[in-house]
Design an enzyme around this catalytic site. Structure first.
Site, PDB file in Angstrom:
ATOM      1  N   ASP A   1       0.869  -1.183   0.000  1.00  0.00           N
ATOM      2  CA  ASP A   1       0.000   0.000   0.000  1.00  0.00           C
ATOM      3  C   ASP A   1       0.903   1.229   0.000  1.00  0.00           C
ATOM      4  OD1 ASP A   1      -1.663   2.183   0.644  1.00  0.00           O
ATOM      5  OD2 ASP A   1      -3.010   0.917   1.807  1.00  0.00           O
TER       6      ASP A   1
ATOM      7  N   THR B   1     -12.473  -8.703  -3.705  1.00  0.00           N
ATOM      8  CA  THR B   1     -13.759  -8.195  -3.205  1.00  0.00           C
ATOM      9  C   THR B   1     -13.788  -6.679  -3.330  1.00  0.00           C
ATOM     10  OG1 THR B   1     -12.848  -8.106  -0.970  1.00  0.00           O
ATOM     11  CG2 THR B   1     -14.144 -10.066  -1.533  1.00  0.00           C
TER      12      THR B   1
ATOM     13  N   ARG C   1     -12.895  -4.070  -6.558  1.00  0.00           N
ATOM     14  CA  ARG C   1     -13.561  -3.644  -7.789  1.00  0.00           C
ATOM     15  C   ARG C   1     -13.050  -4.514  -8.938  1.00  0.00           C
ATOM     16  NH1 ARG C   1     -16.878  -1.818  -5.117  1.00  0.00           N
ATOM     17  NH2 ARG C   1     -17.642   0.305  -4.955  1.00  0.00           N
TER      18      ARG C   1
ATOM     19  N   ASP D   1     -15.819 -11.438  -6.027  1.00  0.00           N
ATOM     20  CA  ASP D   1     -17.133 -10.889  -5.671  1.00  0.00           C
ATOM     21  C   ASP D   1     -17.488  -9.765  -6.629  1.00  0.00           C
ATOM     22  OD1 ASP D   1     -19.440 -10.652  -3.964  1.00  0.00           O
ATOM     23  OD2 ASP D   1     -18.597  -8.758  -3.246  1.00  0.00           O
TER      24      ASP D   1
ATOM     25  N   GLU E   1     -19.310  -6.242 -14.672  1.00  0.00           N
ATOM     26  CA  GLU E   1     -20.473  -6.677 -13.873  1.00  0.00           C
ATOM     27  C   GLU E   1     -21.701  -5.805 -14.075  1.00  0.00           C
ATOM     28  OE1 GLU E   1     -18.714  -6.170  -9.869  1.00  0.00           O
ATOM     29  OE2 GLU E   1     -20.267  -4.650  -9.502  1.00  0.00           O
TER      30      GLU E   1
HETATM   31  P1  NAI Z   1      -9.975   2.618   2.077  1.00  0.00           P
HETATM   32  O1  NAI Z   1      -9.915   3.894   1.344  1.00  0.00           O
HETATM   33  O2  NAI Z   1     -10.154   2.610   3.559  1.00  0.00           O
HETATM   34  O3  NAI Z   1      -8.649   1.762   1.765  1.00  0.00           O
HETATM   35  C1  NAI Z   1      -8.090   1.656   0.488  1.00  0.00           C
HETATM   36  C2  NAI Z   1      -6.599   1.483   0.683  1.00  0.00           C
HETATM   37  O4  NAI Z   1      -6.018   1.239  -0.599  1.00  0.00           O
HETATM   38  C3  NAI Z   1      -5.924   2.742   1.256  1.00  0.00           C
HETATM   39  O5  NAI Z   1      -5.115   2.397   2.369  1.00  0.00           O
HETATM   40  C4  NAI Z   1      -5.083   3.258   0.106  1.00  0.00           C
HETATM   41  O6  NAI Z   1      -3.881   3.867   0.540  1.00  0.00           O
HETATM   42  C5  NAI Z   1      -4.799   1.961  -0.641  1.00  0.00           C
HETATM   43  N1  NAI Z   1      -4.337   2.170  -2.002  1.00  0.00           N
HETATM   44  C6  NAI Z   1      -4.578   3.213  -2.830  1.00  0.00           C
HETATM   45  N2  NAI Z   1      -3.932   3.046  -3.995  1.00  0.00           N
HETATM   46  C7  NAI Z   1      -3.272   1.859  -3.892  1.00  0.00           C
HETATM   47  C8  NAI Z   1      -2.437   1.140  -4.764  1.00  0.00           C
HETATM   48  N3  NAI Z   1      -2.113   1.612  -5.970  1.00  0.00           N
HETATM   49  N4  NAI Z   1      -1.940  -0.048  -4.361  1.00  0.00           N
HETATM   50  C9  NAI Z   1      -2.228  -0.534  -3.121  1.00  0.00           C
HETATM   51  N5  NAI Z   1      -3.020   0.114  -2.241  1.00  0.00           N
HETATM   52  C10 NAI Z   1      -3.534   1.288  -2.623  1.00  0.00           C
HETATM   53  O7  NAI Z   1     -11.112   1.763   1.380  1.00  0.00           O
HETATM   54  P2  NAI Z   1     -11.898   0.507   1.980  1.00  0.00           P
HETATM   55  O8  NAI Z   1     -13.079   0.975   2.734  1.00  0.00           O
HETATM   56  O9  NAI Z   1     -10.942  -0.403   2.632  1.00  0.00           O
HETATM   57  O10 NAI Z   1     -12.444  -0.161   0.619  1.00  0.00           O
HETATM   58  C11 NAI Z   1     -11.554  -0.760  -0.317  1.00  0.00           C
HETATM   59  C12 NAI Z   1     -12.317  -1.027  -1.597  1.00  0.00           C
HETATM   60  O11 NAI Z   1     -13.285  -2.055  -1.339  1.00  0.00           O
HETATM   61  C13 NAI Z   1     -13.135   0.169  -2.097  1.00  0.00           C
HETATM   62  O12 NAI Z   1     -12.368   0.936  -2.976  1.00  0.00           O
HETATM   63  C14 NAI Z   1     -14.315  -0.471  -2.781  1.00  0.00           C
HETATM   64  O13 NAI Z   1     -14.049  -0.440  -4.163  1.00  0.00           O
HETATM   65  C15 NAI Z   1     -14.339  -1.905  -2.279  1.00  0.00           C
HETATM   66  N6  NAI Z   1     -15.585  -2.264  -1.619  1.00  0.00           N
HETATM   67  C16 NAI Z   1     -16.219  -3.425  -2.022  1.00  0.00           C
HETATM   68  C17 NAI Z   1     -17.402  -3.821  -1.433  1.00  0.00           C
HETATM   69  C18 NAI Z   1     -18.094  -5.090  -1.841  1.00  0.00           C
HETATM   70  O14 NAI Z   1     -19.264  -5.302  -1.460  1.00  0.00           O
HETATM   71  N7  NAI Z   1     -17.487  -5.994  -2.581  1.00  0.00           N
HETATM   72  C19 NAI Z   1     -18.027  -3.004  -0.374  1.00  0.00           C
HETATM   73  C20 NAI Z   1     -17.246  -1.847   0.019  1.00  0.00           C
HETATM   74  C21 NAI Z   1     -16.082  -1.492  -0.614  1.00  0.00           C
END
Ligand code: NAI
Length: 347
Positions: free
Chosen positions: A177, A234, A236, A260, A265
């Site tokens: 990250d 899970t 995108r 997921d 999709e």
């Molecule tokens: P968050 O914003 O708390 O965490 C995302 C992390 O990814 C951050 O620590 C960020 O620094 C890091 N990041 C950014 N660019 C990166 C890269 N190039 N390489 C590695 N890490 C990188 O977001 P959260 O709440 O943890 O959600 C993560 C993802 O989960 C969301 O973007 C959303 O697309 C997805 N999601 C999926 C759901 C589902 O039902 N399947 C439900 C909710 C969210």
């Protein structure tokens, strides 16, 4: 104040109505539409002040301009991800845009682990066998997770919740990250992406979809993965190049895939297509592998998360109506609140 809710399912209506009744009485009247928001359906927003959308609604330039022309001034995302919103155009048109940044990260993390263990221990296949009176366990061999290396890409809210669970399993953990703080340190080591891919038995994706992360998992990065490793997404769908993944599954280099989310999709998920011919050959090919498990974007889907989504969404509406500053705004005072390095892509 009138709110049009697109892509509305029975559970959206149940939880929004319930939370409105309990905490936001008189805030707004709500029109529910089963259809996704798109150029074809944007006229349904006529006469509304705000629209409420989910992950597969389309909010590109033409739709945003259509909404604006119909008098809509606020966009409420009942999800965290905003890669499907053209924020620059929304900003230019002066829209209020707010999301639900976190709604039970544990719900998604627990589901990621459930997918991993289903794929690993093949309980989905065992369930079908046993129901037919077949108690043979040949072909159901899995691995013990204790001592295995898990690689977490993105240690934000969900990635950290996943790390906490794997810590309990006794796994060694690596994370990649570029913006990580210290929160992951109690659970493992931050490394570069190549090291994570080379060392991990399981790779779990939890970073957002941005210009920089689109097809993060591609032919080159798949080749760097440990042979036989399992990949779980899970986050995108666009994080994975599906065609490249099919090749890696065919050669056996990739040992298992749990999804997921899927990059195309939007055409299929959240609706019943069981009586139709599905024309997506990539998805259909993926479904033929015995070591691929696919779900229809349900990782978030718990009672607690739906209550949180409804509460935060109506709280955002309330801020918009009152003209208050909203802590979940993605666009405010003409400024798009997204770091340049994580600028969302329009798909
Ligand atoms: P968050 O914003 O708390 O965490 C995302 C992390 O990814 C951050 O620590 C960020 O620094 C890091 N990041 C950014 N660019 C990166 C890269 N190039 N390489 C590695 N890490 C990188 O977001 P959260 O709440 O943890 O959600 C993560 C993802 O989960 C969301 O973007 C959303 O697309 C997805 N999601 C999926 C759901 C589902 O039902 N399947 C439900 C909710 C969210």
């Amino acid at each position: 104040m009138k709110l049009a809710v697109f892509s509305a399912k029975s559970y959206d209506r149940t939880y929004l109505d319930q939370v409105q009744g309990e905490r936001f009485a008189q805030l707004c009247t709500i029109d529910y539409h089963a259809f996704a928001l798109s150029e074809e359906t944007v006229s349904l927003a006529q006469g509304c002040d705000a629209v409420c959308v989910f992950v597969n609604d389309i909010l590109d330039g033409p739709v945003l301009r259509g909404l604006h022309a119909y008098g809509v001034r606020a966009i409420l995302l009942r999800c965290a991800g905003f890669n499907h919103v053209d924020l620059a155009t929304a900003e230019g048109l002066g829209f209020f845009v707010a999301n639900v940044p976190a709604y039970s990260p544990e719900a998604v993390a627990e589901f990621a682990v459930a997918l991993i263990q289903t794929l690993n221990r093949k309980t989905h296949r065992a369930y079908n066998r046993v129901r037919e009176g077949n108690f043979n366990i040949e072909g159901l061999l899995g691995t013990t997770l204790r001592g295995k290396t898990v690689g977490i890409v993105g240690v934000g809210r969900i990635g950290l919740a996943t790390a906490r669970i794997f810590h309990g399993f006794g796994c060694r953990q690596l994370a990649y990250d570029p913006f990580a703080g210290d929160e992951f340190r109690p659970y493992g080591t931050l490394v570069d992406l190549d090291t994570l891919l080379q060392d991990s038995h399981i790779v779990s994706l939890h970073c957002p979809l941005t210009k920089g992360t689109r097809h993060l998992i591609n032919e080159t990065t798949l080749a760097r993965m440990r042979p036989g490793a399992m990949l779980v997404n899970t986050s995108r769908g666009g994080l994975i190049d599906s065609a490249a993944v099919i090749q890696a599954l065919k050669t056996g280099h990739l040992g298992g895939l749990a999804l997921d989310v899927y990059e195309a999709e939007g055409e299929l998920f959240y609706n019943d297509h069981s009586g139709e011919i599905i024309h997506d050959d990539v998805l259909m090919r993926l479904m033929t592998f015995p070591n691929v498990l696919i779900c229809g974007h349900q990782a978030f889907f718990t009672r607690e998360a739906l209550t949180e989504i409804a509460g935060v969404t109506l709280g955002n509406v309330s801020d918009f109506v009152a003209g208050r500053s909203c802590k979940n705004s993605l666009v405010t005072e003409g400024h798009v609140l997204v770091r340049e390095d994580t600028e969302p892509v329009r798909l």
